[in-house]
Design an enzyme around this catalytic site. Structure first.
Site, PDB file in Angstrom:
ATOM      1  N   ASP A  79       0.855  -1.183   0.000  1.00  0.00           N
ATOM      2  CA  ASP A  79       0.000   0.000   0.000  1.00  0.00           C
ATOM      3  C   ASP A  79       0.892   1.234   0.000  1.00  0.00           C
ATOM      4  OD1 ASP A  79      -1.919   1.929   0.276  1.00  0.00           O
ATOM      5  OD2 ASP A  79      -2.324   1.523   2.381  1.00  0.00           O
TER       6      ASP A  79
ATOM      7  N   GLY B 287      -2.683   7.550   4.115  1.00  0.00           N
ATOM      8  CA  GLY B 287      -1.346   7.251   4.604  1.00  0.00           C
ATOM      9  C   GLY B 287      -0.984   5.826   4.254  1.00  0.00           C
ATOM     10  N   GLU B 288       0.278   5.614   3.962  1.00  0.00           N
ATOM     11  CA  GLU B 288       0.703   4.286   3.505  1.00  0.00           C
ATOM     12  C   GLU B 288       0.422   3.229   4.560  1.00  0.00           C
ATOM     13  OE1 GLU B 288       4.457   2.148   1.225  1.00  0.00           O
ATOM     14  OE2 GLU B 288       4.428   4.294   1.606  1.00  0.00           O
ATOM     15  N   GLY B 289      -0.298   2.209   4.191  1.00  0.00           N
ATOM     16  CA  GLY B 289      -0.682   1.132   5.092  1.00  0.00           C
ATOM     17  C   GLY B 289      -2.115   1.235   5.548  1.00  0.00           C
TER      18      GLY B 289
END
Length: 654
Positions: free
Chosen positions: A518, A571-573
């Site tokens: 992600d 946001g990443e994740g």
């Protein structure tokens, strides 16, 4: 040296302890295995012994070759000595070899010298070698001279071979204990007290636990020397369902913010060498398509799961079963690694540290979604990366340390029973570094894969975006004559967070743990990992591209089709965690729904299909009733549909 830190291993165990099955599982992923059978054929009238041998043969895959050494005990030494570094040998077992050695047909013989020759061959072997041997030293001393001679010779053989091997394991009642690890274990004082959480599972590796519940440790940076025995991995936090907000300036959570963390495992040197062309396992080729085909038979009112069929096929292939289970134990790895220079233009100072602190205290999108998904959260600090436009982002030693550290994080997760990893990141300048990696590995133009810069006020900062593009351009110009090998790309452009994420992907692949990607850091790491082990991308799943152009390009190159197009930017994740309940729902339906009654399943009351009268057991047919025959066509034309002709779409023929 193998990826497990050993290349010669002795597996000891009693009768019916499971030692042979354990040894076979250690080499199951090898492309080819030479099985060395040492036991003599025995009495032809001894059917029980013949049954034992047949059971052993039935467990061997068709790709294995078998070599028998029962005719000459010296043949085993020759086979081991002649094996090359690319071969895998499984010797089962040394008890049969000792039986042949003591056979009167081979006497007089110098048994001690022969055992010493075997140990020397094992010590000098360059092949991946697993030897199985009975452990009979725990029983009573035999009452016959022949029995005492056998136990003495076998005991001497086990001692000599154990000393020559890198590792020794003892299997008792199907449970494995490592007597001699591949590397020295960390001293007891190296591990700080920590409490265990329900996520932690028994591990084969050394671990210590304490009683300090509800306690967390500061973020652990990547150690410079991974061989040091006094380095521990970051603790795994378990977000509470309703976290209590903590002060913004606090660097440690309150005691009520989190449930107890998992146990901290000691960092030990694994002897691992990460290099291009590693042979790592692949998902199962057959169970994935079988699981997707099975979906067409389920009792679903509509047309089926649509694109979520990919999730079922992916889970089936990675779990090795056509009826995959939803992922119960999930862990999020949040990698915090900042990039200096133009890559971080427009980023607020200290923003990444605030995000990591926010996650640690149970607040923010990532922590809240982790709580909703009952996922553990591990916050890892990657080494800071120097300005890539001026020089290498990392040194070669730092790249090696980050790769090994990421691998160890994945190993720790696998040992704790984690079934799915979610890769997350929150470093300043990470997107620019990922764009540089894509430009170097996929030939992309940096401006086309570098997303817009959005300020804290939600405004687009074009000036900062141009500074980032210039930094990537200058870095690519500086390295235009440099090698484009994986480790070179990480050192020159990728930096600490992408290097650590690459190690995580490789370690997860080695331990057969699937990963949800992600964001730019995860996909850039997948691009680099394919040059080290091409199998890694097959263990990755991309729920959504998040509207990021770099993620889209990496997905195209890697052959990863995003499952949804929600364009979430949490946001990443966090986006992967937001999509995880949907993925779990698809797996739950695939695992629990029955077969449609018209295809042999039972209806809700366990009776017959009202339309056909079929209860799945051909109950309505009689012996004189002819089988169904296709009627002859009324006019000219084919009587069957050709393979190339289109058929009407449909879930099944009702």
């Amino acid at each position: 040296m193998s990826v497990d830190g050993w290349h010669t291993l002795l597996v000891l165990g009693g009768i019916r302890s499971g030692k042979s099955e354990f040894a076979e599982s250690l080499v199951a992923d090898a492309p080819t295995v030479r099985y060395v059978a040492t036991a003599p054929a025995g009495d032809p009238e001894d059917t029980e012994w013949a049954t034992r041998l047949a059971a052993h043969r039935a467990r061997r895959p068709g790709s294995w070759s078998t070599e028998e050494t029962a005719a000459d005990p010296g043949r085993l030494v020759e086979v081991i000595a002649a094996a090359g570094p690319n071969e895998t040998l499984l010797v089962d077992d040394l008890g049969g070899w000792v039986t042949v050695l003591l056979d009167p047909a081979h006497q007089p013989a110098d048994d001690t010298a022969t055992i010493a020759e075997l140990a020397a061959a094992v010590r000098a072997s360059t092949a991946r070698l697993v030897l199985v041997s009975p452990e009979v030293g725990l029983s009573l001393v035999p009452t016959t001279p022949l029995g005492r001679a056998f136990t003495d010779a076998l005991g001497a053989t086990n001692r000599a071979v154990a000393d020559a091997c890198d590792a020794v394991a003892l299997v008792v009642a199907g449970q494995t204990a490592w007597l001699k690890p591949a590397t020295p274990a960390a001293p007891a004082h190296a591990v700080p007290p920590a409490a265990t959480s329900p996520e932690a599972a028994p591990s084969r590796r050394a671990a210590t636990t304490g009683t300090a519940a509800h306690q967390t440790a500061p973020t652990q940076a990547v150690p410079a020397d991974l061989g040091a025995g006094d380095v521990t991995l970051p603790e795994v936090l378990t977000p509470a369902a309703a976290p209590v907000p903590a002060p913004e300036t606090s660097s440690r959570p309150g005691t009520d913010d989190w449930a107890a963390p998992t146990m901290a495992l000691p960092m030990i040197a694994t002897g691992l060498v990460i290099q291009p062309g590693m042979e790592l396992p692949m998902p199962d080729d057959y169970t994935g398509p079988q699981a997707v085909d099975r979906l067409a038979t389920l009792d679903i009112p509509g047309a089926g799961l649509g694109v979520l069929e990919q999730v079922v096929g992916f889970a089936a292939a990675t779990q090795g079963t056509s009826a995959p289970r939803p992922w119960d134990s999930v862990r999020v790895l949040l990698i915090k690694g900042d990039h200096e220079g133009g890559a971080s233009a427009g980023a607020a100072p200290g923003e990444s540290a605030r995000r990591a602190r926010q996650a640690r205290t149970g607040r923010g999108a990532l922590a809240r979604l982790a709580a909703e998904n009952r996922a553990g959260l591990q916050i890892v600090e990657a080494p800071s990366s120097a300005p890539m436009e001026d020089g290498p982002a990392l040194s070669a030693d730092e790249v090696e340390a980050a790769l090994r550290y990421g691998w160890r994080l994945a190993e720790q997760a696998a040992d704790a029973g984690v079934q799915l990893l979610v890769l997350a990141a929150c470093g300043a300048g990470a997107e620019a570094a990922a764009a540089a990696v894509l430009a170097a590995t996929a030939g992309a133009e940096p401006p086309t894969v570098l997303g817009r810069v959005v300020t804290e006020q939600g405004e687009i900062d074009d000036t900062a975006w141009m500074v980032r593009c210039a930094a990537v351009r200058d870095a690519l110009h500086r390295t235009r004559r440099s090698a484009r090998e994986a480790k070179d790309v990480l050192a020159e452009l990728g930096g600490g967070d992408i290097a650590l994420a690459t190690g995580v992907l490789l370690g997860a692949t080695a331990r057969k743990v699937p990963v949800l990607l992600d964001g730019p850091v995860g996909t850039a790491a997948a691009m680099v990992s394919r040059d080290l082990a091409g199998q890694a991308r097959h263990w990755c799943l991309l729920p959504d591209h998040g509207g990021r152009p770099g993620v889209r390009l990496a997905a195209d190159v890697l052959g990863l089709t995003p499952l949804v197009d929600l364009r979430l930017d949490l946001g990443e994740g966090a986006t992967a965690l937001a999509a995880l309940p949907l993925l779990r729902s698809a797996l739950t339906l695939a695992a629990t729904l029955p077969v449609h009654p018209s295809l042999g399943g039972l209806d809700d009351e366990g009776g017959t299909d009202e339309r056909t009268g079929d209860d799945g057991r051909d109950a309505g047919r009689t012996e004189d009733e002819p089988d169904f025959a296709e009627p002859e066509p009324a006019g000219p034309g084919p009587t069957t549909i050709g393979a190339d002709e289109p058929v009407s779409p449909g879930r099944r023929a009702d």
